[in-house]
Design an enzyme around this catalytic site. Sequence first.
Site, short mmCIF file in Angstrom:
data_model
loop_
_atom_site.label_atom_id
_atom_site.label_comp_id
_atom_site.label_asym_id
_atom_site.label_seq_id
_atom_site.Cartn_x
_atom_site.Cartn_y
_atom_site.Cartn_z
N HIS A 147 4.68 -6.65 4.89
CA HIS A 147 4.32 -7.37 3.66
C HIS A 147 5.45 -8.33 3.27
O HIS A 147 6.63 -7.99 3.33
CB HIS A 147 4.12 -6.34 2.54
N ASP B 187 1.61 -4.32 7.51
CA ASP B 187 1.43 -4.31 6.06
C ASP B 187 0.49 -3.16 5.70
O ASP B 187 -0.53 -2.94 6.37
CB ASP B 187 0.81 -5.64 5.64
N SER C 260 -0.41 -11.27 -2.36
CA SER C 260 -0.22 -9.87 -2.73
C SER C 260 -1.07 -9.52 -3.94
O SER C 260 -2.28 -9.71 -3.90
CB SER C 260 1.27 -9.61 -2.95
#
Length: 308
Positions: free
Chosen positions: A282, A252, A157
């Site tokens: 995500h 995502d 991330s």
Amino acid sequence: MELDPEILPALQERVAASAGTVLPERGDVLGLRALIEARQAESYAALPPAPEITVTAHRAGEIDLRWYVPPDGGPGSAVVYLHGGGMIAGTLDGYDPMLRHYTQLTGIPFLAVEYRRAPEHPGTGPAEDAFAALRWLVAHAAEFGVDPRRIALMGDSGGGGIAAGAAVLAREAGVPVARQVLIYPMLDDRTVEPDPLLAPTATWTYDNNATAWEAVLGDARGGPDVPPVAAPARLTDMTGLPPTYLEVGELDIFRDECLAFAGRLLAAGVSCELHVRPGAPHGFEWLAKKAEVSRRALADRVRVIRSV
């Protein structure tokens, strides 16, 4: 596109557990930080313990580091790991179970980096901290039994975006990086307008993304002068970057920026292994650890890390 049927119940459970919780509004950096860190603690605390992993604390200038070593000491390669959290959140303590888990599964030592976060340390600061940690490990490679030509940069991330920025700094400084392992990385400050196909299932929302990028870049976000070390999607010359492993979920909000980044790497002659996980949002693998798509993703990461 639909959520993976093994992920859907876990997401519904999270939504039910959050009922009545006041979520941070767009622009509330500290509120979003608290939410992220609470969810990370919940997700990683459930990982199996790994007491046989040796952990020692170090410092590179002002940056705290943790060195995770498997029982046999490892094969000579190593991973510099940048934790997730939108570049505004996450801590070494919160990520400790995950780092132990990765070290145990791969048999490879990990150097976890407590990079300084935005908004207190904005712009290229987090990537510069990551690069400083890489240089520190190179300088101490003989002491730790590490081959300096076999060090990978890895992050998830926000940490994936920081790893990619650090790889750019390493290229410019002539410091070798064996591979960059980018797990649904946060690369592009312009991903703030909701895609109606992705927004309904977004576990990291467009408002969250805008809040985080504005903390990192301030008024420069979305403008023409954003440095690619801070937002790697802005990089125009991809040549000379390390071989790349990149994965992202089909649902995502980072999907399209990751696909574009991978395509540009390949067009520049940089080897890139790309995975788009079907039905996955995500952070899917920690949301539903036993889902088949999560097990496949973890197996691929272990394989790639062992190959460094």
